[in-house]
Design an enzyme around this catalytic site. Structure first.
Site, short mmCIF file in Angstrom:
data_model
loop_
_atom_site.label_atom_id
_atom_site.label_comp_id
_atom_site.label_asym_id
_atom_site.label_seq_id
_atom_site.Cartn_x
_atom_site.Cartn_y
_atom_site.Cartn_z
CB SER A 190 37.57 50.08 36.93
OG SER A 190 38.90 51.01 36.83
CE1 TYR A 247 41.75 46.94 38.86
CE2 TYR A 247 41.74 48.76 37.43
CZ TYR A 247 41.71 48.00 38.29
OH TYR A 247 40.09 48.45 39.29
P1 NAD Z 1 38.22 43.81 47.22
O1 NAD Z 1 39.91 44.01 47.78
O2 NAD Z 1 37.30 44.40 48.12
O3 NAD Z 1 37.58 42.75 47.31
C1 NAD Z 1 38.14 42.00 45.91
C2 NAD Z 1 37.75 40.71 46.49
O4 NAD Z 1 38.35 40.05 45.03
C3 NAD Z 1 38.64 40.38 47.30
O5 NAD Z 1 37.65 39.68 48.59
C4 NAD Z 1 39.83 39.15 47.20
O6 NAD Z 1 39.90 38.00 47.57
C5 NAD Z 1 38.68 38.78 45.56
N1 NAD Z 1 39.98 38.02 44.60
C6 NAD Z 1 41.50 38.33 44.37
N2 NAD Z 1 42.14 37.51 43.79
C7 NAD Z 1 40.57 36.93 43.17
C8 NAD Z 1 40.76 34.94 42.47
N3 NAD Z 1 41.73 34.80 42.07
N4 NAD Z 1 39.79 34.27 42.77
C9 NAD Z 1 39.39 34.50 43.27
N5 NAD Z 1 39.23 36.02 44.45
C10 NAD Z 1 40.21 36.90 44.20
O7 NAD Z 1 37.99 45.33 46.57
P2 NAD Z 1 36.74 45.79 46.10
O8 NAD Z 1 36.86 47.75 46.05
O9 NAD Z 1 35.88 44.63 46.34
O10 NAD Z 1 36.99 45.13 44.80
C11 NAD Z 1 36.04 44.72 43.34
C12 NAD Z 1 35.90 45.21 42.61
O11 NAD Z 1 35.56 46.92 41.45
C13 NAD Z 1 37.29 44.26 41.50
O12 NAD Z 1 37.10 43.62 40.46
C14 NAD Z 1 38.07 45.50 41.50
O13 NAD Z 1 38.91 46.71 39.82
C15 NAD Z 1 36.88 46.65 41.16
N6 NAD Z 1 36.77 48.02 41.13
C16 NAD Z 1 37.02 48.84 41.81
C17 NAD Z 1 37.39 49.60 42.39
C18 NAD Z 1 37.57 50.50 44.13
O14 NAD Z 1 37.64 51.53 43.64
N7 NAD Z 1 37.35 49.87 45.03
C19 NAD Z 1 37.01 50.42 41.60
C20 NAD Z 1 36.81 50.06 40.26
C21 NAD Z 1 36.67 48.41 40.11
#
Ligand code: NAD
Length: 681
Positions: free
Chosen positions: A558, A571
């Site tokens: 991130s 986080y």
């Molecule tokens: P999302 O919530 O749509 O997807 C995350 C997925 O991780 C979910 O399907 C959830 O069920 C799964 N998950 C959570 N805990 C888990 C565990 N213990 N074991 C296995 N699976 C687990 O969110 P996203 O936006 O697609 O995020 C994906 C990644 O991108 C994350 O690591 C997030 O921190 C990072 N990220 C996202 C953003 C954003 O703005 N969306 C920004 C920076 C970083």
């Protein structure tokens, strides 16, 4: 084995024209793999059409074209050719040693500007002087056809109803043989082709279909009456329990994959159905496996012969010996002008007590190759019960494998996609960024395993519907569970053969001022985002090193891992730890060709589940706005003034997974529409 049922429905067939009836019959025949193997066999009808050139009636052959499968084909899968021109071709025939040149003349017989290429089997259908002709590769018939006394057996079972022709490679000459046979034996309803399959014919679509079923059923009955006692000389190796078999396959498959993935990576398929266990555990395994397969379709898919491996032995020496044997076979049989030797590795690996592993350049081909070998097992079971099973003579097998026409077909194949043969696991795969990444990888030809704790079924179904069931799998895996992570990689190994790409992406988000951050909240962030990424990578390293062909790990961290953000210390700290873990792993993995890189998203609101829950409310309240306001705020905050979408992150994840970034490791790619705080230095 139950008999084939007559599936013909007069009500369905009523009102159909001849081409539709041909299609109906073909789809019915191909719907049962006991009738013919996938993609094997072909069907035809001679139909009177109006010639667009003259407005006069013309006799046209509708025959399954090159490629395709009679079970699933549509009308556009048939080639259409003028019968008078096909007969005229006989005057150009210079004899069997020149028969391949006739293939080049077939397009001159095309009727109706049909773009479907006519197959090599076209003369076999054209010259049988009957309106409807079926050619199928039924296991029961091939068992008779591949037995050393097949001529006598055919006579014994079918009398003068079904004739017999000695082995002949499909082509113009065989077409003339069939014509001669049918003309001199007007009472015959078909013909067995030695080591190959069955031809049947009739005056209308329904009777032709019924004859095909009847002849196969008679062969099946006859075989069953004579198959007494244990098959293949009886069992000498008891199958191991199912979970043990899978465990051994999971250990062996990546090792084999590493050894046979040269210029192109291979995908594996494991099969331990009863027929496979019976054959691999039998007394005659080594002797029969060495004879190779019989029907040309079988060995084009499975190579000249399988490789028998012991479950507890190092597979490397056996694989090397197989290659050397294959090269010797090539040298013995090559002719002047033969195409260069192709991949010398086995396709089929038989492991007594465990099952069968097949490898090919994509998952569907690996699965289908396995199905073909099961056909071959069925043939060997039947043939060795009624006589001595015989494989195709080596030179004949070679001439088909290295046939110029076969080579031309291979050369026409489209260039493989950039992730063809690659296997990817995506943690948090059912989420927004995970799904977008899966789509990107699948579109580039990869096999994908989604690993998640939530939403898997819908995600797997959605992707399978678009990309096919062969290439998508889902596994429930909590990244903080050591056992679950290990089990997920084992599943990967059995389902696809190993792993090449790991996208560590599972995530949660939380927001709280530091004084309100509970230890539980802190630990949860660290567990999923830091420890979880460690566990997923550690297991990946173990498997990647066992495979020995490098790999690519991508961390979806991130912007917050580089830039501090208010009210999200747990986080942000966990994300920072991911980034540093990636650097350490890049250092450790380089010697083994394992690359580790980081993609840093920021503010991907659309599609993300993180942005549907508490995090959204907390962020909105931190910045005193709502979801739309937040999206706009993030857009305006970015240097490029653009929203970041899941597809944008998927593109970066693709870059680091594919060979285009082969020389990058230890890198960070920000996909945040520009943010000065996260500039790397
Ligand atoms: P999302 O919530 O749509 O997807 C995350 C997925 O991780 C979910 O399907 C959830 O069920 C799964 N998950 C959570 N805990 C888990 C565990 N213990 N074991 C296995 N699976 C687990 O969110 P996203 O936006 O697609 O995020 C994906 C990644 O991108 C994350 O690591 C997030 O921190 C990072 N990220 C996202 C953003 C954003 O703005 N969306 C920004 C920076 C970083």
């Amino acid at each position: 084995m139950p008999r084939l049922d007559n599936l013909w429905d007069d009500a369905t067939a009523a009102g159909m024209g001849e081409p539709e009836l041909l299609l109906y019959r073909s789809n019915l025949l191909g719907s049962d793999k006991r009738v013919t193997n996938y993609g094997g066999g072909n069907t035809s009808a001679k139909v009177i059409e109006t010639d667009p050139l003259t407005g006069q009636p013309a006799e046209v052959l509708w025959v399954k074209g090159s490629g395709g499968d009679i079970g699933s084909m549509k009308l556009d899968g048939f080639a259409t050719l003028y019968m008078d021109r096909l007969h005229a071709l006989k005057s150009r025939y210079r004899g069997v040693e020149h028969e391949d040149e006739m293939v080049g003349l077939l397009p001159h017989c095309t009727f109706g500007l049909n773009p479907r290429a006519a197959s090599i089997d076209t003369p076999l259908h054209a010259y049988v002087p009957r309106a409807h002709v079926d050619h199928v590769h039924s296991d029961a018939i091939i068992a008779i056809a591949a037995s050393d006394n097949s001529k006598a057996l055919t006579e014994e079972i079918f009398g003068s109803e079904i004739g017999w022709l000695p082995w002949k490679r499909p082509g113009f000459e065989l077409g003339l043989w069939l014509e001669d046979f049918a003309r001199t034996n007007p009472q015959a309803r078909g013909c067995v082709l030695e080591s190959h399959g069955l031809f049947t014919w009739g005056d209308d679509a329904k009777s032709c279909y019924e004859t095909t079923l009847e002849i196969i059923n008679r062969a099946t009955e006859w075989l069953e009456a004579r198959t007494t006692g244990p098959a293949f000389g009886g069992e000498v190796r008891t199958p191991l329990p199912p979970e043990e078999r899978r465990r051994i396959a999971a250990r062996l498959m990546p090792a084999i994959r590493g050894l046979i993935s040269g210029a192109r990576h291979m995908i594996g398929h494991f099969d331990d159905q009863p027929a496979v266990l019976e054959f691999t555990g039998s007394a005659r395994l080594d002797e029969l496996a060495a004879l190779g397969t019989s029907c040309p379709d079988h060995f084009l898919r499975t190579k000249i012969r399988p490789l028998v491996l012991e479950a507890d032995a190092d597979p490397e020496p056996a694989i090397e010996a197989y290659r050397a044997e294959y090269a010797a076979y090539y040298d013995r049989c090559r002719r002047e002008g033969s195409p260069a030797m192709r991949d010398p590795n086995a396709v089929v690996y038989l492991i007594p007590g465990v099952g069968m592993i097949t490898f090919a350049q994509d998952k569907a081909t690996a699965r289908i190759s396995g199905e073909f070998y099961v056909n071959a097992i069925n043939v060997m079971r039947g043939a060795s019960a009624i006589g001595n099973y015989q494989g195709l003579p080596e030179q004949e097998a070679f001439d088909i494998e290295y046939w110029q026409l076969e080579e031309a077909k291979l050369q026409r194949m489209p260039k493989p996609k950039s992730l063809a043969g690659r296997i990817a696991i995506i943690t948090g795969g059912a989420g927004g960024i995970g799904m977008a990444t899966a789509e990107r990888y699948l579109a580039e030809g990869a096999c994908v395993m989604l690993a998640d704790i939530d939403g898997l079924d819908a995600a797997v179904q959605g992707l399978s519907a678009r990309f096919g069931v062969d290439v998508v799998r889902g596994t429930r895996m909590d990244v903080i569970s050591e056992d679950a992570v290990a089990a997920a990689y084992e599943t990967m190994a059995v389902e696809f053969g190993g792993v090449d790409i790991v996208v560590s992406n599972a995530g949660i988000a939380s927001s709280a001022a530091v004084e309100d951050t509970t230890l539980e909240l802190w630990n949860r962030n660290i567990a999923i985002l830091s420890t979880g990424y460690f566990l997923v990578s550690r297991e990946a390293f173990r498997l990647l090193k066992r495979q020995g062909i490098g790999g690519s790990i991508v961390f979806v961290a991130s912007k917050n891992g580089l830039a501090a953000s208010p009210g999200a210390s747990a986080y942000c700290t966990a994300k920072a730890s991911e980034i540093h873990l990636a650097r350490c792993l890049a250092l450790e993995g380089a010697a083994d060709g394992i690359r580790v890189n980081v993609v840093n998203p920021d503010a991907v609101l659309r599609g993300s589940r993180i942005w549907q829950g508490e995090w959204l409310d907390q962020r909105a309240s931190t910045y005193k706005t709502d979801k739309d306001g937040l999206e706009e705020m993030y857009r305006q905050r970015s240097l490029l003034k653009r929203s970041v979408l899941p597809e944008d992150i998927a593109e970066a994840n693709y870059f680091f997974a594919a060979d285009v970034s082969a020389k990058s490791t230890g890198n960070i790619l920000n996909v945040d529409a520009g943010n000065v705080q996260s500039f790397t230095r």
